[in-house]
Design an enzyme around this catalytic site. Structure first.
Site, PDB file in Angstrom:
ATOM      1  N   HIS A 221       0.827  -1.353   0.038  1.00  0.00           N
ATOM      2  CA  HIS A 221       0.109   0.053  -0.007  1.00  0.00           C
ATOM      3  C   HIS A 221       0.875   1.322  -0.049  1.00  0.00           C
ATOM      4  CE1 HIS A 221      -3.184   2.817   0.087  1.00  0.00           C
ATOM      5  NE2 HIS A 221      -2.447   3.397   0.914  1.00  0.00           N
ATOM      6  N   TYR A 225       1.891   5.379  -2.538  1.00  0.00           N
ATOM      7  CA  TYR A 225       2.275   6.747  -2.353  1.00  0.00           C
ATOM      8  C   TYR A 225       3.871   7.079  -2.714  1.00  0.00           C
ATOM      9  CZ  TYR A 225      -2.384   6.481  -0.222  1.00  0.00           C
ATOM     10  OH  TYR A 225      -3.719   6.641  -0.259  1.00  0.00           O
ATOM     11  N   HIS A 372      -9.195   1.453 -11.319  1.00  0.00           N
ATOM     12  CA  HIS A 372      -8.723   2.377 -10.322  1.00  0.00           C
ATOM     13  C   HIS A 372      -7.476   2.599 -10.619  1.00  0.00           C
ATOM     14  CE1 HIS A 372      -7.587   3.869  -6.219  1.00  0.00           C
ATOM     15  NE2 HIS A 372      -7.072   2.824  -6.214  1.00  0.00           N
ATOM     16  N   PHE A 373      -6.582   1.801 -10.742  1.00  0.00           N
ATOM     17  CA  PHE A 373      -5.262   1.672 -10.693  1.00  0.00           C
ATOM     18  C   PHE A 373      -4.499   2.577 -11.894  1.00  0.00           C
ATOM     19  CE2 PHE A 373      -4.293  -2.761 -10.725  1.00  0.00           C
ATOM     20  CZ  PHE A 373      -4.006  -2.972 -11.880  1.00  0.00           C
ATOM     21  N   HIS A 374      -5.269   2.369 -13.007  1.00  0.00           N
ATOM     22  CA  HIS A 374      -4.779   3.062 -14.238  1.00  0.00           C
ATOM     23  C   HIS A 374      -4.999   4.610 -13.981  1.00  0.00           C
ATOM     24  CE1 HIS A 374      -4.238  -0.862 -16.024  1.00  0.00           C
ATOM     25  NE2 HIS A 374      -3.233  -0.151 -16.980  1.00  0.00           N
ATOM     26  N   ARG A 436     -10.491  -9.608 -12.816  1.00  0.00           N
ATOM     27  CA  ARG A 436      -8.989  -9.220 -13.265  1.00  0.00           C
ATOM     28  C   ARG A 436      -8.165 -10.089 -13.394  1.00  0.00           C
ATOM     29  NH1 ARG A 436      -6.236  -6.324  -7.957  1.00  0.00           N
ATOM     30  NH2 ARG A 436      -4.586  -6.268  -9.432  1.00  0.00           N
ATOM     31  N   ARG A 437      -6.932  -9.917 -13.573  1.00  0.00           N
ATOM     32  CA  ARG A 437      -5.945 -10.740 -13.986  1.00  0.00           C
ATOM     33  C   ARG A 437      -6.162 -11.989 -14.835  1.00  0.00           C
ATOM     34  NH1 ARG A 437      -6.128 -10.411  -8.098  1.00  0.00           N
ATOM     35  NH2 ARG A 437      -4.434  -9.199  -7.324  1.00  0.00           N
TER      36      ARG A 437
HETATM   37 FE1  HAS Z   1      -5.520   2.390  -4.514  1.00  0.00          FE
HETATM   38  C1  HAS Z   1      -5.997  -0.875  -4.801  1.00  0.00           C
HETATM   39  C2  HAS Z   1      -7.846   2.667  -1.937  1.00  0.00           C
HETATM   40  C3  HAS Z   1      -4.986   6.011  -3.933  1.00  0.00           C
HETATM   41  C4  HAS Z   1      -2.969   2.258  -6.669  1.00  0.00           C
HETATM   42  N1  HAS Z   1      -4.592   1.087  -5.509  1.00  0.00           N
HETATM   43  C5  HAS Z   1      -4.940  -0.252  -5.699  1.00  0.00           C
HETATM   44  C6  HAS Z   1      -4.277  -0.881  -6.387  1.00  0.00           C
HETATM   45  C7  HAS Z   1      -3.164   0.045  -6.890  1.00  0.00           C
HETATM   46  C8  HAS Z   1      -3.494   1.168  -6.365  1.00  0.00           C
HETATM   47  C9  HAS Z   1      -2.064  -0.189  -7.822  1.00  0.00           C
HETATM   48  O1  HAS Z   1      -8.887   0.657  -0.027  1.00  0.00           O
HETATM   49  C10 HAS Z   1      -4.338  -2.461  -6.941  1.00  0.00           C
HETATM   50  C11 HAS Z   1      -3.185  -3.457  -5.881  1.00  0.00           C
HETATM   51  C12 HAS Z   1      -3.379  -4.881  -6.668  1.00  0.00           C
HETATM   52  O2  HAS Z   1      -2.873  -5.047  -7.661  1.00  0.00           O
HETATM   53  O3  HAS Z   1      -4.136  -5.423  -5.952  1.00  0.00           O
HETATM   54  N2  HAS Z   1      -6.256   4.030  -3.324  1.00  0.00           N
HETATM   55  C13 HAS Z   1      -7.197   3.802  -2.496  1.00  0.00           C
HETATM   56  C14 HAS Z   1      -7.480   5.022  -1.607  1.00  0.00           C
HETATM   57  C15 HAS Z   1      -6.781   6.105  -2.133  1.00  0.00           C
HETATM   58  C16 HAS Z   1      -5.940   5.381  -3.386  1.00  0.00           C
HETATM   59  C17 HAS Z   1      -8.673   5.381  -0.497  1.00  0.00           C
HETATM   60  N3  HAS Z   1      -4.194   4.020  -5.137  1.00  0.00           N
HETATM   61  C18 HAS Z   1      -4.131   5.094  -5.080  1.00  0.00           C
HETATM   62  C19 HAS Z   1      -3.028   5.808  -5.710  1.00  0.00           C
HETATM   63  C20 HAS Z   1      -2.463   4.866  -6.035  1.00  0.00           C
HETATM   64  C21 HAS Z   1      -3.200   3.648  -6.137  1.00  0.00           C
HETATM   65  C22 HAS Z   1      -2.385   7.366  -5.320  1.00  0.00           C
HETATM   66  C23 HAS Z   1      -1.092   4.989  -7.117  1.00  0.00           C
HETATM   67  C24 HAS Z   1      -0.319   5.771  -7.367  1.00  0.00           C
HETATM   68  N4  HAS Z   1      -6.806   1.324  -3.486  1.00  0.00           N
HETATM   69  C25 HAS Z   1      -7.507   1.566  -2.613  1.00  0.00           C
HETATM   70  C26 HAS Z   1      -8.093   0.276  -2.141  1.00  0.00           C
HETATM   71  C27 HAS Z   1      -7.363  -0.853  -2.882  1.00  0.00           C
HETATM   72  C28 HAS Z   1      -6.643  -0.039  -3.660  1.00  0.00           C
HETATM   73  C29 HAS Z   1      -8.765  -0.176  -1.027  1.00  0.00           C
HETATM   74  C30 HAS Z   1      -7.659  -2.246  -2.682  1.00  0.00           C
HETATM   75  C31 HAS Z   1      -8.734  -2.803  -3.864  1.00  0.00           C
HETATM   76  C32 HAS Z   1      -9.024  -4.278  -3.775  1.00  0.00           C
HETATM   77  O4  HAS Z   1      -9.909  -4.690  -3.363  1.00  0.00           O
HETATM   78  O5  HAS Z   1      -8.078  -5.151  -4.332  1.00  0.00           O
HETATM   79  C33 HAS Z   1      -6.686   7.496  -1.873  1.00  0.00           C
HETATM   80  O6  HAS Z   1      -5.411   7.938  -1.619  1.00  0.00           O
HETATM   81  C34 HAS Z   1      -6.975   8.432  -3.110  1.00  0.00           C
HETATM   82  C35 HAS Z   1      -7.216   9.984  -2.576  1.00  0.00           C
HETATM   83  C36 HAS Z   1      -7.343  10.837  -3.753  1.00  0.00           C
HETATM   84  C37 HAS Z   1      -7.967  11.974  -3.751  1.00  0.00           C
HETATM   85  C38 HAS Z   1      -8.207  12.768  -5.143  1.00  0.00           C
HETATM   86  C39 HAS Z   1      -7.531  14.029  -4.934  1.00  0.00           C
HETATM   87  C40 HAS Z   1      -7.304  14.903  -6.331  1.00  0.00           C
HETATM   88  C41 HAS Z   1      -6.230  15.686  -6.608  1.00  0.00           C
HETATM   89  C42 HAS Z   1      -6.359  16.314  -7.674  1.00  0.00           C
HETATM   90  C43 HAS Z   1      -7.485  17.314  -7.633  1.00  0.00           C
HETATM   91  C44 HAS Z   1      -7.444  18.034  -9.124  1.00  0.00           C
HETATM   92  C45 HAS Z   1      -7.274  19.159  -9.403  1.00  0.00           C
HETATM   93  C46 HAS Z   1      -7.608  19.692 -10.931  1.00  0.00           C
HETATM   94  C47 HAS Z   1      -6.999  20.284  -8.506  1.00  0.00           C
HETATM   95  C48 HAS Z   1      -8.640  12.313  -2.824  1.00  0.00           C
HETATM   96  C49 HAS Z   1      -5.206  15.787  -5.620  1.00  0.00           C
HETATM   97  C50 HAS Z   1      -7.598  20.929 -11.135  1.00  0.00           C
HETATM   98  C51 HAS Z   1      -8.289  21.317 -12.270  1.00  0.00           C
HETATM   99  C52 HAS Z   1      -8.013  22.287 -13.061  1.00  0.00           C
HETATM  100  C53 HAS Z   1      -8.625  22.628 -14.544  1.00  0.00           C
HETATM  101  C54 HAS Z   1      -7.069  23.557 -12.714  1.00  0.00           C
HETATM  102 CU    CU Z   2      -3.883   0.670  -0.988  1.00  0.00          CU
END
Ligand code: HAS
Ligand code: CU
Length: 545
Positions: A221, A225, A372-374, A436-437
């Protein structure tokens, strides 16, 4: 200012990272084609790729592990040197770190290519790989530790000369990333050294898959980050400058980075909600902590958006949203990263869905998760790194970017391709529980109702692979070009909106490290103790493909 030594080291990292993404991305094409019922693997056997699963392993390992780790270690060392205005503190560490990573990569690549390590990028036992794969990956991690130590050494040398100055934000974000990495990879190191390597060498007969998964996600996990924070270093520390603005709140940015240090590791059980060996109470605790780590990303969204708005308004934008049009969309580095942010907002939403225990049961192990992860590692991180490469590669090589317009076209196509593909993946997982997979086409999983979504996925995937090619052309074109930079490039460094001094506690490590270790101990200590003492190392290895 020019620092030739760190530029040279960073160049080595970039070449490896770009080659990895170039090759790894290509396998994505074969995956989406399989999902469309076009199975090219019988043909690919003639070039040595035996199955969908070998291709998928190459895709995951090269993109998610190799591209990211080489890019991140190179970029953060470069950024830290430049913001602190000095060459590496102990250059030998940079050299040894890179060499160990490269040796590890080569070691792991041989069994990967020989179909002796078709275990996917999570290498869950009882899937079993040749020892060289595990040893090679371990060396990549050890090398990345040494590169992290190199970065810390540069900062310490600076600190000696500047005992009272606050660490610049770019250096602070880089330090948090490498310290987080040094701490969280202990899980993987234990899994490799005490379980996978002895098991694959035949020193022990069986393995405990449950315990291995717990160690894996201890690192797995926070790994996400480790991928994300370098993008945040750029979004906070560099992009406001590229947008012509200032960083809205520098102290808040520091606070977010430290929150990531504390909150990234103790929540790996959200990947193990369906594991029978983890009691429900511990899953509940990790779910709550997962919601907590959502918070610093929300802070980031507001802080970065406000900073970009300052830029858009400084460039003459007016009205509620008129400033968005004025942002420098014609600059490929800026455009790529802004698109990455927009898609990350959706990735955050699917992350929140995954984190909820009940909803996770509906999407776990379905193709929703690759959706999600893409958006996260495949866009928030990868597209940001691509955006960074548009100034970093010219700066490192001293050559002009081959083609700016091609860069903008690349950023747009990545955005459109990923939007289509990930939307389809999410819906296929949620509506049809598509696993998946899995070689979906070849295994006969597909039904006619899925067709519209599969078409969306394939169109998105093809656009995405094209986008990757455009980037490769630009990178190779830049390196091969004869056009030297007319004026030397400066690394973009954003200034804070109000030059107030961040409080001391936002530049002190001890309290944050103490909190980090305490929380890890609470969230993992008892479970690790029980799982280790009740370990049943009885599973023999499988090599299904
Ligand atoms: Fe995730 C599974 C929960 C973030 C990557 N995640 C994965 C897997 C990967 C991955 C690779 O709770 C699969 C692993 C595998 O092979 O089994 N993930 C989360 C949560 C967040 C999260 C709560 N994940 C990430 C990030 C990753 C990533 C970052 C890679 C870089 N994820 C999970 C969970 C699983 C999971 C479960 C397990 C699922 C399962 O069942 O297997 C949070 O950190 C996300 C927080 C993000 C935000 C968005 C903030 C937005 C921002 C941009 C704002 C936009 C602006 C645009 C400012 C709150 C900062 C302005 C626009 C203008 C035009 C000016
Ligand atoms: Cu995670």
């Amino acid at each position: 200012m020019n620092f030739p030594r760190i530029a040279k080291y960073t160049g080595w990292h970039l070449i490896t990272a770009i080659s990895a993404l170039g090759l790894g991305g290509l396998f994505g094409l074969f995956q989406v084609l399989d999902h469309a019922g076009i199975d090219l693997y019988p043909q690919l056997q003639s070039v040595g790729v035996q199955s969908y699963y070998q291709g998928l392993t190459l895709h995951g390992v090269l993109n998610a592990l190799v591209f990211t780790t080489f890019f991140i270690t190179g970029f953060l060392n470069f950024a830290t040197s430049h913001v602190l205005k000095r060459e590496p503190g102990v250059p030998l560490l940079n050299v040894i770190g890179f060499v160990v990573m490269l040796v590890g990569l080569l070691m792991a690549t041989v069994p990967l290519l020989m179909n002796e390590a078709t275990v996917l990028f999570t290498f869950y036992p009882p899937l079993k790989a040749a020892p060289a794969f595990y040893i090679g990956l371990t060396l990549v991690v050890v090398g990345s530790w040494i590169c992290g130590a190199a970065l810390i050494a540069t900062w310490r040398a600076w600190r000696k000369d500047n005992p009272t100055t606050r660490t610049p934000l770019i250096a602070l974000g880089s330090l948090v990333t490498v310290v987080l990495w040094q701490i969280c990879t202990i899980g993987l190191a234990v899994e490799m050294l005490t379980m996978l390597i002895p098991w694959s060498l035949g020193l022990v007969e069986g393995i405990d898959p449950q315990l291995a998964r717990t160690f894996f996600w201890f690192t797995g996990h926070p790994l996400v980050y480790f991928w994300l924070l370098p993008a945040y270093v750029s979004w906070y520390g560099m992009m406001p400058k590229q947008a012509g603005g200032k960083l809205f709140s520098e102290p808040l940015a520091r606070f977010s980075f430290f929150l990531f240090l504390v909150l990234s590791t103790p929540l790996g059980f959200h990947h193990q909600y369906v594991d029978p060996g983890v009691p429900i109470g511990w899953k509940y605790l990790h779910a709550i902590l997962t919601y907590s780590v959502f918070f610093p990303s929300l802070l980031t969204a507001f802080n970065v958006a406000a900073s970009l708005e300052i830029g858009g308004r400084a460039r003459g934008g007016t009205g509620l949203l008129g400033w968005i049009k004025k942002l420098p969309w014609g600059d490929p580095s800026y455009a790529a990263q802004n698109f990455a942010m927009i898609l990350f907002a959706f990735g955050g939403i699917s992350g929140l869905t995954n984190a909820s225990y009940d909803m996770n049961l509906a999407v776990h192990n379905t193709i929703w998760i690759p959706g999600h992860f893409h958006l996260t590692v495949g866009t928030a991180s990868a597209l940001s790194f691509i955006g960074i490469s548009y100034w970093l590669v010219p700066m490192v090589t001293g050559k002009q970017l081959f083609n700016r317009k091609l860069g903008v076209a690349q950023a747009i196509t990545w955005f459109v391709g990923m939007l289509l593909m990930s939307n389809a993946l999410h819906l296929l997982g949620l509506r049809f529980q598509l696993p998946r997979r899995t070689a979906l086409g070849a295994s006969g999983y597909l039904t006619p109702e899925m067709t519209p979504f599969l078409i969306e996925e394939v169109i998105g995937g093809i656009i995405l692979v094209t986008s990757g090619l455009l980037w490769l052309i630009n990178m190779v074109g830049t390196v091969a070009s004869k056009k030297k930079l007319e004026t030397p490039l400066e690394m973009p460094v954003a200034e804070p909106l109000e030059p107030m001094l961040a409080p001391k506690w936002l530049d002190s490590w001890r309290p944050w490290l103490a909190l980090t270790f305490a929380l890890i101990l609470i969230a993992y200590g008892p479970q690790l103790y029980i799982q280790i003492s009740q370990a049943q190392s009885t599973a023999v290895g499988f090599k299904p493909w």
